[in-house]
Motif scaffolding. Structure first.
Motif: not given
Length: 269
Positions: A15-21
């Motif tokens: 979820d964090l990587m998705r939000s960052m991207n």
């Protein structure tokens, strides 16, 4: 397009990587909230490392003003130079020094800009940055210059949720809340910091750490950075793994308040 897929020294959830991207793709700041010790600041370091981009850090304090991040005009130095007949007094540009936002805008290549702990500043601080973060530019009246971002920086903003941020500011951000890691995630994080940690020691540490965090009266729960320090202390002290839950050695590495130490002592006696 730049995408963040995690790094060797930072455990990021999907979820964090998705939000960052998403934030990178939409060219919006990523606002990260979470309790202290959940790796908010380290995220910017990990993104910088993974994408091979310079990291510019603006550490916010209670006295920080938005202007500090743009530029500073050293009028005192200019007055001093004029009094002593120093050359170049008419060149105002030499008395203008870029702040961290100005530094990020002026960089020839895209950088990662971390605005760290934005909630420490006063309530008007986030609103004072709306134009600059939206338009990626600011005006310097002393030199009649408009500083525009050569390459739009990837902006990461952290908050410990000490105070609410203005709605107008929140609307311009992608938001992500970092949940405190569960035992499985914490094991991954610990393994990043320690090679071949004794399995019995690891189990005892995790069991004791989460037991303490769940105590009803603990005022300042120990964080990720504190459990890492605690493991180092246990290893340096040569503490037997079977004594960890029973005695909680070096409790002062985990707990930082007298009241919390007293609470722990009542549970282990």
């Amino acid at each position: 397009m730049n995408t963040f897929q995690g790094s060797s020294n930072y455990v990021a959830s999907e979820d964090l990587m998705r939000s960052m991207n998403i934030a990178i793709a939409l060219q919006k700041p990523l606002l990260i909230k979470g309790e202290p010790g959940t790796g908010k600041t380290m995220l910017a370091e990990a993104v910088s490392q993974a994408l091979g981009k310079k990291l510019v850090i603006w550490n916010i304090k209670s006295t920080t003003k938005a202007q500090d991040g743009l530029y500073v005009y050293d009028v005192v130095q200019r007055l001093y130079d004029s009094q002593f007949g120093n050359e170049g007094v008419d060149d105002i540009q030499k008395y203008v020094k870029m702040g961290k936002l100005g530094e990020a805008f002026s960089a020839d290549e895209q950088v990662i800009l971390l605005i760290d702990e934005i909630d420490k500043a006063d309530l008007e601080f986030p609103n004072d940055l709306l134009w600059e973060l939206d338009k990626m530019e600011f005006y310097i009246p002393e030199t009649k210059q408009t500083i525009k971002a050569k390459q739009r920086p990837i902006v990461i903003i952290t908050s410990n949720a000490e105070k609410e941020l203005p709605d107008a500011f929140l609307r311009r951000c992608i938001f992500h809340y970092i949940e405190f890691p569960d035992a499985e995630q914490m094991e991954e994080i610990i393994n990043v910091h320690f090679d071949h940690l004794d399995e019995t020691l690891l189990r005892q540490v995790l069991d004791t750490f989460y037991w303490i965090r769940e105590m009803y009266n603990i005022q300042k729960k120990p964080s990720t950075s504190e459990v890492i320090d605690w493991i180092q202390a246990l290893m340096l002290g040569g503490i037997s793994a079977d004594k960890i839950r029973e005695t909680v050695p070096f409790a002062g590495v985990l707990l930082k308040k007298n009241e919390d130490i007293d609470t722990l002592n009542r549970h282990i006696r």
